[in-house]
Write an enzyme that holds these catalytic residues in place. Structure first.
Site, short mmCIF file in Angstrom:
data_model
loop_
_atom_site.label_atom_id
_atom_site.label_comp_id
_atom_site.label_asym_id
_atom_site.label_seq_id
_atom_site.Cartn_x
_atom_site.Cartn_y
_atom_site.Cartn_z
N ARG A 103 -6.12 10.28 3.62
CA ARG A 103 -5.53 10.15 2.30
C ARG A 103 -5.38 11.52 1.62
NH1 ARG A 103 -5.32 5.62 -1.28
NH2 ARG A 103 -6.44 4.46 0.32
N TYR A 205 -9.74 3.33 13.21
CA TYR A 205 -8.57 4.04 13.75
C TYR A 205 -8.76 5.53 13.54
CZ TYR A 205 -7.20 3.60 8.80
OH TYR A 205 -7.17 3.61 7.43
N ASP A 283 -0.92 -0.56 -7.61
CA ASP A 283 -2.06 -1.41 -7.92
C ASP A 283 -2.11 -1.80 -9.40
OD1 ASP A 283 -2.94 -1.50 -5.35
OD2 ASP A 283 -4.60 -0.09 -5.60
#
Length: 382
Positions: A103, A205, A283
Site C-alpha cells: 500500500r 500473497y 469507504d
C-alpha cells in the site's frame, strides 16, 4: 466545468480523484489529517478494474518498477496440511492483469502524480465538519475553514461528512475479526493463497518483488473488536486462533512479529452520495468486507467516475447513478463469500471441496471467469 475543489482524505481514492481533477484543469487542495501521507505494513490486491484507472493515470509501469508482483494463480487450500483444493491459473486471462502491491508503494506513486498535477497537499489538517451548500465549507479542528465549489470526502469509514450527506445509517458487527501482518517471504510463488478452515480462513500473497508475504486472517467469533486495522494485537493470539493450520500458512504464522487486529462491520451503502456539492467517495460511501479484495479498487473506480462527471458538469445527477448499483452488487458478493471458506467439518465441506477441485480441473475457464462482471469492468472507457 468547476474551477476549484477540496478533497478530504489522502488515501488511494482521494489522491486518485485529486490527480484526475487537477489534470482536467481544476485547482485542487487535498486535506489530510496525518502529518505525512504514509501507510506501512500492509498489502493489497489491485484487480484489473482498479488497474484500469491506474493505467489511465499513467502509473501501471511505475507500480511494477516499485515492486508490484503480477499474480499468476489463485490457490484454495485445506487448513490441515495446506494441501491444494483448487488452483486457478490467471495466466489464462490474457486480457486481465492482477497485481499484489504494498500500500505504501501505491500511495507514494499517487502522491507524486498529485504533485506533478499541481495538487496542493495540506497535511496535518484535522477536519471537524463539512457543511454542504452552493459553496460548501470545510471546518477544521484548529478553527480555520475553507470553501470550494466542490468538496470530495474520501475520508474512510469514519467519514466526517457522511452524516451530513447521508445521515441515519449504522454499521453492524459481522461476528468476524481480521488480523493483518507482513512477514519475510514464505514462498516464491506469485499467487494468492486462501487457506480454508472451519470458521476461519487465511489469505497470503507476495509483495515488494516477492520479498514479503502479506497475511490477512479472518476468524468468526462473538467478541467484538474495533474497526480500523491499526489496532495492535499479540501475535500469540493470532497463532492460537489458527493453531491447527498446517503447510505454508503455518510457516507464515510462525514468522509473525507484529500484527494488527480489527473487527469486520457491515455498512449500508450510502443512500445519498452527493448533497450540496459535497460528494462521498470510496469507504466514506460504501465500506466493503475484504472477501473479494475490492475496497481499493472500488475507490479507484469512484475517483475516475467522479472526476469525469465533475468535468462534464453531471456530478449531481450522474455520479451516484453510475456507481451505486454496481458497488452494491460487489459488496453483496463480498459479504456472501466468507461462508464458502468457513465450512465446518462434515459432508457439506467434503462435497464443496470436491466441487471446487473438479471445477478447477474440468472447467477452469468458467471458474476464472465467474467474476468477470467485477474484474472486466473498465470505468475509463466510459
Amino acid at each position: 466545468m468547476i474551477k476549484n475543489a477540496i478533497v478530504v482524505g489522502g488515501g488511494i481514492g482521494g489522491l486518485a480523484c485529486a490527480t484526475a481533477m487537477a489534470r482536467n484543469g481544476v485547482a485542487v487542495t487535498l486535506l489530510e489529517q496525518a502529518p505525512e501521507i504514509a501507510e506501512v505494513g500492509a498489502g493489497l490486491q489491485i484487480s484489473p478494474n482498479g488497474l484500469a484507472v491506474l493505467r489511465a493515470l499513467g502509473l501501471e509501469d511505475a507500480l511494477l518498477r516499485a515492486g508490484a508482483v503480477e499474480a499468476q494463480a489463485v490457490v484454495l487450500a485445506d487448513y490441515k496440511r495446506g494441501s491444494e483444493v483448487a488452483r486457478l491459473n490467471l495466466r489464462r486471462l490474457k486480457d486481465q492483469r492482477y497485481l499484489f502491491v504494498h500500500r505504501a508503494d501505491l500511495i507514494s506513486l499517487l502522491i507524486r502524480a498529485a504533485r506533478q498535477a499541481n495538487v496542493t497537499l495540506q497535511l496535518g489538517t484535522q477536519i471537524e465538519d463539512v457543511i454542504p451548500g452552493d459553496l460548501p465549507e470545510v471546518r477544521c479542528v484548529d478553527g480555520s475553514s475553507a470553501r470550494a465549489e466542490v468538496v470530495v470526502c474520501a475520508d474512510g469509514i469514519h467519514s466526517v461528512a457522511r452524516a451530513r450527506v447521508s445521515p441515519g445509517e449504522k454499521a453492524q458487527f459481522t461476528g468476524q475479526v481480521a488480523w493483518r501482518a507482513l512477514v519475510p517471504a514464505t514462498s516464491a510463488a506469485s499467487e494468492a493463497r486462501v487457506t480454508m478452515g472451519p470458521g476461519r480462513h487465511l489469505v497470503s500473497y507476495p509483495i515488494r518483488g516477492g520479498a514479503f508475504t502479506n497475511i490477512v486472517a479472518v476468524q468468526e467469533r462473538d467478541t467484538w473488536a474495533d474497526e480500523g486495522w491499526h489496532h495492535e494485537d499479540d501475535p500469540k493470539n493470532l497463532r492460537a486462533a489458527f493453531a491447527d493450520f498446517g503447510g505454508i500458512a503455518a510457516q507464515a504464522l510462525a514468522d509473525v512479529r507484529d500484527v494488527r487486529l480489527w473487527g469486520l462491520f457491515r455498512h449500508p451503502v450510502a443512500e445519498t452520495w452527493m448533497r450540496g456539492n459535497v460528494a462521498l467517495l470510496g469507504d466514506a460511501a460504501h465500506p466493503t468486507l475484504p472477501f473479494l479484495a475490492q475496497g481499493a479498487n472500488l475507490a479507484l473506480e469512484d475517483a475516475w467516475v467522479l472526476a469525469r462527471c465533475l468535468n462534464e458538469g453531471t456530478a449531481q445527477t450522474a455520479y451516484q447513478s453510475l456507481r451505486k448499483a454496481r458497488v452494491s452488487r460487489v459488496i453483496e458478493a463480498a459479504s456472501g463469500n466468507a461462508w464458502k471458506y468457513h465450512l465446518s467439518e462434515g459432508i457439506t465441506r467434503r462435497f464443496a471441496h470436491l466441487g471446487l477441485r473438479l471445477g478447477s480441473q474440468l472447467a477452469p475457464g468458467a471458474m476464472i471467469r465467474q467474476f468477470d462482471w467485477i474484474y472486466g469492468h473498465d470505468v475509463t472507457k466510459g
